[in-house]
Design a protein around this motif. Structure first.
Motif, mmCIF file in Angstrom:
data_model
loop_
_atom_site.group_PDB
_atom_site.id
_atom_site.type_symbol
_atom_site.label_atom_id
_atom_site.label_comp_id
_atom_site.label_asym_id
_atom_site.label_seq_id
_atom_site.Cartn_x
_atom_site.Cartn_y
_atom_site.Cartn_z
ATOM 1 N N ASP A 45 0.850 -1.191 0.000
ATOM 2 C CA ASP A 45 0.000 0.000 0.000
ATOM 3 C C ASP A 45 0.887 1.244 0.000
ATOM 4 O O ASP A 45 1.542 1.535 1.013
ATOM 5 C CB ASP A 45 -0.912 -0.001 1.224
ATOM 6 C CG ASP A 45 -1.934 1.130 1.187
ATOM 7 O OD1 ASP A 45 -1.832 1.992 0.292
ATOM 8 O OD2 ASP A 45 -2.820 1.157 2.049
ATOM 9 N N PRO A 46 0.955 1.993 -1.105
ATOM 10 C CA PRO A 46 1.852 3.161 -1.152
ATOM 11 C C PRO A 46 1.426 4.284 -0.223
ATOM 12 O O PRO A 46 2.261 5.105 0.179
ATOM 13 C CB PRO A 46 1.773 3.599 -2.623
ATOM 14 C CG PRO A 46 0.469 3.080 -3.110
ATOM 15 C CD PRO A 46 0.220 1.812 -2.370
ATOM 16 N N ASP A 47 0.144 4.345 0.134
ATOM 17 C CA ASP A 47 -0.323 5.411 1.011
ATOM 18 C C ASP A 47 0.085 5.186 2.466
ATOM 19 O O ASP A 47 0.123 6.142 3.250
ATOM 20 C CB ASP A 47 -1.853 5.534 0.927
ATOM 21 C CG ASP A 47 -2.315 5.996 -0.446
ATOM 22 O OD1 ASP A 47 -1.539 6.701 -1.123
ATOM 23 O OD2 ASP A 47 -3.448 5.643 -0.849
ATOM 24 N N ARG A 48 0.369 3.945 2.825
ATOM 25 C CA ARG A 48 0.743 3.646 4.206
ATOM 26 C C ARG A 48 2.168 3.132 4.326
ATOM 27 O O ARG A 48 2.582 2.685 5.397
ATOM 28 C CB ARG A 48 -0.231 2.616 4.798
ATOM 29 C CG ARG A 48 -1.660 3.134 4.897
ATOM 30 C CD ARG A 48 -2.570 2.179 5.652
ATOM 31 N NE ARG A 48 -2.729 0.903 4.945
ATOM 32 C CZ ARG A 48 -2.300 -0.248 5.398
ATOM 33 N NH1 ARG A 48 -1.679 -0.315 6.562
ATOM 34 N NH2 ARG A 48 -2.492 -1.357 4.696
ATOM 35 N N SER A 49 2.933 3.213 3.242
ATOM 36 C CA SER A 49 4.330 2.795 3.251
ATOM 37 C C SER A 49 5.214 4.019 3.023
ATOM 38 O O SER A 49 4.908 4.853 2.175
ATOM 39 C CB SER A 49 4.589 1.749 2.158
ATOM 40 O OG SER A 49 3.737 0.622 2.329
ATOM 41 N N TYR A 50 6.300 4.115 3.777
ATOM 42 C CA TYR A 50 7.136 5.306 3.682
ATOM 43 C C TYR A 50 8.541 5.001 4.213
ATOM 44 O O TYR A 50 8.745 4.054 4.979
ATOM 45 C CB TYR A 50 6.521 6.455 4.488
ATOM 46 C CG TYR A 50 6.237 6.110 5.935
ATOM 47 C CD1 TYR A 50 7.175 6.362 6.932
ATOM 48 C CD2 TYR A 50 5.031 5.499 6.297
ATOM 49 C CE1 TYR A 50 6.915 6.036 8.253
ATOM 50 C CE2 TYR A 50 4.759 5.162 7.606
ATOM 51 C CZ TYR A 50 5.711 5.445 8.595
ATOM 52 O OH TYR A 50 5.453 5.099 9.900
ATOM 53 N N GLN A 90 11.239 -1.872 -1.179
ATOM 54 C CA GLN A 90 9.857 -2.258 -1.444
ATOM 55 C C GLN A 90 9.757 -3.741 -1.766
ATOM 56 O O GLN A 90 8.858 -4.442 -1.285
ATOM 57 C CB GLN A 90 9.288 -1.413 -2.583
ATOM 58 C CG GLN A 90 9.030 0.033 -2.206
ATOM 59 C CD GLN A 90 8.578 0.868 -3.385
ATOM 60 O OE1 GLN A 90 8.635 0.424 -4.539
ATOM 61 N NE2 GLN A 90 8.152 2.091 -3.119
#
Length: 226
Positions: free
Chosen positions: A148-153, A180
């Motif tokens: 999930d790109p919105d919750r991965s950082y 990733q």
């Protein structure tokens, strides 16, 4: 008899010239300091708005390449999170010169499904009164992990001097592909160790039991095999 006192001349200050190679080194250090310090336009008021950038979406139309019929029953979904600490060092250089270390938080999901398309006629038995049904289904399987790109950082990035210079000439200096991929692999391994497939089979059994009983069946038996 008069004596004359001679004043000694004051020593002249000696001005040493900076060698040309030293000037070059100082200039190089100054340039690198400016580049790596990450100076922001917000230091000078008004420059951010003056040199602000606009975003324009000029993407082409979306093309439908194929359609595939699905026979999978998505019976369960698991949400996972992993902290990836990836470090790459050089064998002969210190990490301050050559090396990277990235701390990355990866969040993703893994679905568990039962492939009903593999169920044949020999796997379904119905009695003459159509009051009892017995089904044999394949074991639940896991789908591919999805990040999930919105919750991965990225929490932090440490790079050596040579890596920073290389990023200046790279097409994608902020690439996080390595961490990733590592996050996806760890999430997939965690899904295998979880009870996700067992939960999928339980949910599938409950779904079929409710469906067949709504059609008039009084007894429904569901088993799973390879």
């Amino acid at each position: 008899m008069t004596t004359s006192t001679k004043q000694r001349p004051e020593p002249m200050s000696v001005r040493r010239r900076t060698p040309a190679w030293a000037k070059a080194v100082i200039a190089l250090v100054a340039v690198l300091a400016v580049l790596f310090a990450g100076l922001r336009l917000s230091v000078l008021p008004g420059l951010r708005d003056l040199f602000g950038m606009d975003t324009h979406d000029r993407s082409g139309p979306v093309l439908l390449r194929s359609i595939q019929d699905m026979s999978r029953y998505e019976a369960a979904s698991g949400t996972f999170q992993v902290v990836v600490d990836l470090e790459r060092d050089s064998k002969y250089l210190p990490s301050a010169i050559r090396g990277t270390r990235t701390l990355y938080v990866g969040a993703g999901t893994v679905d568990a499904y039962v492939d009903l398309g593999r169920v044949g006629r020999q796997d379904v038995t119905v009695d003459a009164d159509r009051t009892s049904a017995t089904l044999r289904l394949p074991h639940a399987a896991l789908g591919k992990p999805t990040l999930d790109p919105d919750r991965s950082y990225a929490v932090s990035k440490q790079r050596g001097l040579l890596d920073r210079i290389g990023d200046l000439f790279s097409d994608n200096p902020n690439s996080e592909r390595a961490v990733q991929k590592l996050a996806v692999r760890h999430i997939g391994e965690a899904a295998k160790e979880s009870e996700l497939t067992a939960r999928a089979e339980t949910n599938t059994t409950a779904m079929l039991d409710g469906l067949l009983k709504s059609l008039g069946f009084k007894e429904v038996k569901v088993s799973y095999g390879t």
